[in-house]
Design a protein around this motif. Sequence first.
Motif, PDB file in Angstrom:
ATOM      1  N   UNK A   1      -7.111  15.820 -27.729  1.00 43.68           N
ATOM      2  CA  UNK A   1      -6.135  14.982 -28.437  1.00 43.68           C
ATOM      3  C   UNK A   1      -5.520  13.950 -27.500  1.00 43.68           C
ATOM      4  N   UNK A   2      -5.192  14.341 -26.283  1.00 45.74           N
ATOM      5  CA  UNK A   2      -4.626  13.401 -25.316  1.00 45.74           C
ATOM      6  C   UNK A   2      -5.614  12.287 -24.987  1.00 45.74           C
ATOM      7  N   UNK A   3      -6.874  12.645 -24.805  1.00 46.45           N
ATOM      8  CA  UNK A   3      -7.899  11.634 -24.506  1.00 46.45           C
ATOM      9  C   UNK A   3      -8.081  10.684 -25.687  1.00 46.45           C
ATOM     10  N   UNK A   4      -8.077  11.227 -26.891  1.00 47.88           N
ATOM     11  CA  UNK A   4      -8.234  10.401 -28.080  1.00 47.88           C
ATOM     12  C   UNK A   4      -7.075   9.420 -28.206  1.00 47.88           C
ATOM     13  N   UNK A   5      -5.860   9.877 -27.973  1.00 44.48           N
ATOM     14  CA  UNK A   5      -4.694   8.989 -28.037  1.00 44.48           C
ATOM     15  C   UNK A   5      -4.751   7.911 -26.959  1.00 44.48           C
ATOM     16  N   UNK A   6      -5.208   8.271 -25.775  1.00 43.54           N
ATOM     17  CA  UNK A   6      -5.329   7.280 -24.690  1.00 43.54           C
ATOM     18  C   UNK A   6      -6.350   6.204 -25.051  1.00 43.54           C
ATOM     19  N   UNK A   7      -7.447   6.609 -25.661  1.00 42.92           N
ATOM     20  CA  UNK A   7      -8.475   5.642 -26.061  1.00 42.92           C
ATOM     21  C   UNK A   7      -7.953   4.749 -27.187  1.00 42.92           C
TER      22      UNK A   7
ATOM     23  N   UNK B   1     -19.342   9.967 -24.532  1.00 43.42           N
ATOM     24  CA  UNK B   1     -19.332  10.107 -23.071  1.00 43.42           C
ATOM     25  C   UNK B   1     -18.917   8.835 -22.342  1.00 43.42           C
ATOM     26  N   UNK B   2     -18.655   7.763 -23.067  1.00 47.25           N
ATOM     27  CA  UNK B   2     -18.248   6.515 -22.439  1.00 47.25           C
ATOM     28  C   UNK B   2     -16.898   6.703 -21.727  1.00 47.25           C
ATOM     29  N   UNK B   3     -16.772   6.117 -20.547  1.00 44.94           N
ATOM     30  CA  UNK B   3     -15.515   6.218 -19.804  1.00 44.94           C
ATOM     31  C   UNK B   3     -14.474   5.289 -20.421  1.00 44.94           C
ATOM     32  N   UNK B   4     -13.220   5.504 -20.101  1.00 48.49           N
ATOM     33  CA  UNK B   4     -12.174   4.610 -20.578  1.00 48.49           C
ATOM     34  C   UNK B   4     -12.398   3.190 -20.066  1.00 48.49           C
ATOM     35  N   UNK B   5     -12.860   3.079 -18.838  1.00 47.89           N
ATOM     36  CA  UNK B   5     -13.107   1.754 -18.257  1.00 47.89           C
ATOM     37  C   UNK B   5     -14.197   1.018 -19.033  1.00 47.89           C
ATOM     38  N   UNK B   6     -15.273   1.718 -19.356  1.00 47.81           N
ATOM     39  CA  UNK B   6     -16.351   1.106 -20.141  1.00 47.81           C
ATOM     40  C   UNK B   6     -15.885   0.782 -21.549  1.00 47.81           C
ATOM     41  N   UNK B   7     -15.060   1.640 -22.117  1.00 51.23           N
ATOM     42  CA  UNK B   7     -14.513   1.379 -23.442  1.00 51.23           C
ATOM     43  C   UNK B   7     -13.662   0.115 -23.420  1.00 51.23           C
ATOM     44  N   UNK B   8     -12.846  -0.054 -22.379  1.00 50.62           N
ATOM     45  CA  UNK B   8     -12.006  -1.254 -22.276  1.00 50.62           C
ATOM     46  C   UNK B   8     -12.867  -2.516 -22.211  1.00 50.62           C
ATOM     47  N   UNK B   9     -13.951  -2.479 -21.456  1.00 52.42           N
ATOM     48  CA  UNK B   9     -14.857  -3.632 -21.380  1.00 52.42           C
ATOM     49  C   UNK B   9     -15.440  -3.917 -22.760  1.00 52.42           C
ATOM     50  N   UNK B  10     -15.894  -2.876 -23.446  1.00 56.63           N
ATOM     51  CA  UNK B  10     -16.473  -3.050 -24.779  1.00 56.63           C
ATOM     52  C   UNK B  10     -15.439  -3.614 -25.753  1.00 56.63           C
ATOM     53  N   UNK B  11     -14.216  -3.124 -25.691  1.00 62.55           N
ATOM     54  CA  UNK B  11     -13.168  -3.636 -26.573  1.00 62.55           C
ATOM     55  C   UNK B  11     -12.869  -5.101 -26.280  1.00 62.55           C
ATOM     56  N   UNK B  12     -12.936  -5.493 -25.008  1.00 61.55           N
ATOM     57  CA  UNK B  12     -12.772  -6.904 -24.663  1.00 61.55           C
ATOM     58  C   UNK B  12     -13.871  -7.755 -25.274  1.00 61.55           C
ATOM     59  N   UNK B  13     -15.097  -7.255 -25.232  1.00 62.52           N
ATOM     60  CA  UNK B  13     -16.219  -7.973 -25.842  1.00 62.52           C
ATOM     61  C   UNK B  13     -16.058  -8.046 -27.362  1.00 62.52           C
ATOM     62  N   UNK B  14     -15.573  -6.975 -27.956  1.00 61.58           N
ATOM     63  CA  UNK B  14     -15.334  -6.972 -29.404  1.00 61.58           C
ATOM     64  C   UNK B  14     -14.241  -7.988 -29.742  1.00 61.58           C
ATOM     65  N   UNK B  15     -13.165  -8.002 -28.963  1.00 57.69           N
ATOM     66  CA  UNK B  15     -12.075  -8.960 -29.208  1.00 57.69           C
ATOM     67  C   UNK B  15     -12.586 -10.395 -29.103  1.00 57.69           C
ATOM     68  N   UNK B  16     -13.396 -10.665 -28.098  1.00 62.71           N
ATOM     69  CA  UNK B  16     -13.964 -12.003 -27.925  1.00 62.71           C
ATOM     70  C   UNK B  16     -14.843 -12.367 -29.122  1.00 62.71           C
TER      71      UNK B  16
END
Length: 126
Positions: free
Chosen positions: A23-29, A98-113
């Motif tokens: 739950x903590x990991x899900x909230x952080x993501x 299994x994606x890391x938070x760092x990789x998720x942040x990069x992907x979210x940046x690409x999605x935002x763009x």
Amino acid sequence: MSAALATEWIESGVGARWLEAIRNETRARYALVGEWLPQGSFRGQPDAFHIWIPLASHWSRAAFAHRLGSFDISVVPSDAFTVSGQAPEAVRVCLGGTISRESLAVALGDIAQTLQSRPDQHIGVI
């Protein structure tokens, strides 16, 4: 064997600790989603493993998914979840796995763009 293991996890508290960690990991993501995607551009819940992105009228779900594929980002068009009628122009994004938070942040940046662009625009990776 499975029942004995599950019983042990419940009685020892291991299961509750794992559940809280998940739950903590899900909230952080989910918090990363709020940092990277424009406000109002997605629908979701902090305890969920997915978000929905309704698309602007200039995007089709297929074109949006295809564009994200050029970033090696896979999303699921709403067709897969539509039981009857016309599927909405939306995609589902998985925040778990299994994606890391760092990789998720990069992907979210690409999605935002991509959300800020149009299908006929070519956006480059820097």
